[in-house]
Design an enzyme around this catalytic site. Structure first.
Site, PDB file in Angstrom:
ATOM      1  N   CYS A  38       0.833  -1.206   0.000  1.00  0.00           N
ATOM      2  CA  CYS A  38       0.000   0.000   0.000  1.00  0.00           C
ATOM      3  C   CYS A  38       0.866   1.252   0.000  1.00  0.00           C
ATOM      4  O   CYS A  38       2.062   1.217   0.309  1.00  0.00           O
ATOM      5  CB  CYS A  38      -0.881   0.049   1.257  1.00  0.00           C
ATOM      6  SG  CYS A  38      -1.976  -1.359   1.492  1.00  0.00           S
ATOM      7  N   ASP A 441      18.465  38.569 -12.384  1.00  0.00           N
ATOM      8  CA  ASP A 441      17.162  38.855 -12.978  1.00  0.00           C
ATOM      9  C   ASP A 441      16.594  40.142 -12.376  1.00  0.00           C
ATOM     10  O   ASP A 441      16.546  40.304 -11.143  1.00  0.00           O
ATOM     11  CB  ASP A 441      16.217  37.684 -12.712  1.00  0.00           C
ATOM     12  CG  ASP A 441      14.861  37.871 -13.336  1.00  0.00           C
ATOM     13  OD1 ASP A 441      14.707  37.527 -14.517  1.00  0.00           O
ATOM     14  OD2 ASP A 441      13.952  38.375 -12.631  1.00  0.00           O
TER      15      ASP A 441
END
Length: 491
Positions: A38, A441
């Site tokens: 599981c 930037d």
């Protein structure tokens, strides 16, 4: 959450008992008394700790003789975040396996792409994942087969070969072994929603939280006409795939991404899903990212306001590199216009029955043959463009999922016209480096100054050391302080 978590028994038991979905994909729980494996968040009553053993992959569970739980469908968990945040041999191999390389080229092809021997690759995968490349690829084929069985009316023989199986018998045996049901029984149990002929409707899971604003906003705002579009609340684009082409529609939902795929060859399903997940950064671990960035008191309010930001990436690394060059020192609108001209002149036409997509983005081989004088850009940028597409076309520059990030950066920096900003944006969005940073930037520097962070590149880089290894996510939070369209879902 860290490498080899399946060996930390107490932590795994606590995660299973808490049904903590954050750990889905990090490890798998095999239950000795039932023979079932599981995901940690399985909704059934947690087994006794002494009856649980933990494995690092679904393939390892299958090799140990466990079958997949019918309730929690562990094979459909989000992938481990490790494969997208590391650049070592195992991570690069896992990205290639997800991209279908073992099915197309075999284990020798996988090893050749990585630059290692077959034995070295098999040994390292077995040591970390408990399964070799063939077993890992087999587990992936089983998941692809189930998707096709449950979501299409295709005959089983067509599904077997589309999923990558070499024979009908192998397909039948694998499905029975992994899911404890025959293919026909899987189909009979599946819900039967309305199906569009030729289209596959899928749900792409992710780890919560996920903030879709900058993720889809960025893709929509920079969309190249003919290749991408935002339509009816969905981001749509064409896909160049190993066996053909495709069109995908991706719609953000509260607990999944709704995905509709139309493929010219169903053998490309696994690859298409993998590339879409990678573009949307769906295998990220947002809790770990946000926890690290929130430790900085100046970033913490941004994270608290909109947790779960992802890094918008790409389905085609070479395409993104070309677009990064087209976008140098021009507006977003101008970059889209340049790219659209290339698409119209050199892209391969495709039919789109649902919208306005018309072409695949041209491959490097197609762009390498164009006349540089036809490019409406300064001469120096033409040189940058032609050098890049030439090296991508002849194979001297590789930017695929198998790329070594440091080597790719060095090769890009050696190209004419490639400065730190262009290299770092390619590293962030094409190579997938979660620690890529853009200190030069202008948007980042402006946001930093407004927040009280250092705004000069050197000082900001020094401050950002504390954000490692998640500086690419810090970039998303900083960019999000601006009112640029990339930060908002289109209405």
């Amino acid at each position: 959450m860290q490498k080899g978590m399946h060996t930390q028994t107490d932590a795994c038991v606590r995660a299973v008992q808490a049904k903590d979905a954050r750990f889905d994909g990090w490890f798998y729980t095999a239950v000795l008394t039932t023979g079932i494996y599981c995901r940690p968040s399985c909704p059934v009553v947690a087994p006794k700790p002494q009856n649980m053993v933990f494995h690092p992959s679904a393939a390892a569970c299958q090799q140990a003789g466990f079958r997949a739980c019918k309730r929690c469908r562990p094979d459909a968990s989000p992938g481990s975040p490790e494969w997208n945040q590391r650049a070592d041999l195992v991570a690069r191999a896992m990205r290639l396996i997800a991209d279908g390389v073992v099915d197309r080229e075999g284990v020798p092809g996988l090893a050749a792409r990585l630059g290692y021997s077959t034995r070295q690759v098999e040994r390292q995968l077995l040591a970390e994942l408990g399964a070799g490349p063939l077993a890992l690829a087999r587990a992936q084929r089983a998941q692809t087969a189930r998707l096709l069985i449950e979501t299409t009316p295709l005959p089983m023989a067509e599904i077997a070969f589309a999923a990558g199986f070499s024979s009908i018998r192998t397909f039948n045996d694998t499905v029975r072994e992994v899911f404890a049901l025959a293919p026909s029984e899987l189909r009979a149990r599946a819900p039967r929603p309305g199906r569009t002929p030729g289209a596959l409707a899928l749900r792409l899971p992710f780890r919560a939280p996920l903030n879709p604003d900058n993720l889809f906003g960025h893709l929509a705002a920079t969309a190249v006409p003919g290749v991408e579009e935002w339509r009816d609340g969905a981001y749509r684009r064409t896909l160049r795939l190993p066996y053909g082409h495709g069109i995908v529609s991706l719609t953000p939902k509260p607990d999944h991404i709704a995905c509709r795929l139309t493929l010219s060859d169903l053998r490309d399903l696994t690859v298409a899903i993998s590339r879409c997940r990678r573009m949307l950064d769906l295998d990220a671990d947002p809790v770990a990212v946000d926890e690290q960035l929130s430790a900085d008191p100046l970033l913490a309010p941004l994270v608290a306001k909109a947790p779960g930001r992802r890094v918008p990436r790409t389905v085609d690394e070479a395409e993104f590199a070309v677009r990064a060059v087209l976008g140098q020192q021009v507006s977003t609108a101008a970059a889209r216009t340049h790219a659209a001209r290339l698409v119209t002149a050199h892209g391969e036409p495709v039919d789109d029955s649902e919208g306005g997509l018309t072409h695949l983005f041209p491959a490097p081989e197609e762009l390498a043959s164009l006349d540089p004088e036809s490019l409406a850009m300064p001469r120096t940028r033409r040189t940058t463009f032609t050098t890049l597409v030439g090296q991508l076309a002849d194979g001297s520059l590789h930017l695929g999922v198998e790329s070594d990030w440091a080597d790719a950066r060095a090769r890009l920096l050696a190209l004419p016209g490639f400065g730190p900003w262009t290299v770092d944006v390619i590293a962030m969005r094409a190579l997938g480096d979660p620690d890529a940073f853009l200190p030069t930037d202008l948007g980042i520097r402006r946001a930093a100054g407004e927040l009280g962070l250092p705004s000069t590149p050197a000082a900001l880089t020094a401050r950002a050391e504390a954000w490692r290894p998640w500086r690419a996510y810090a970039v998303q939070y900083l960019w999000a302080t601006d009112s640029h369209p990339i930060n908002f879902l289109p209405v």
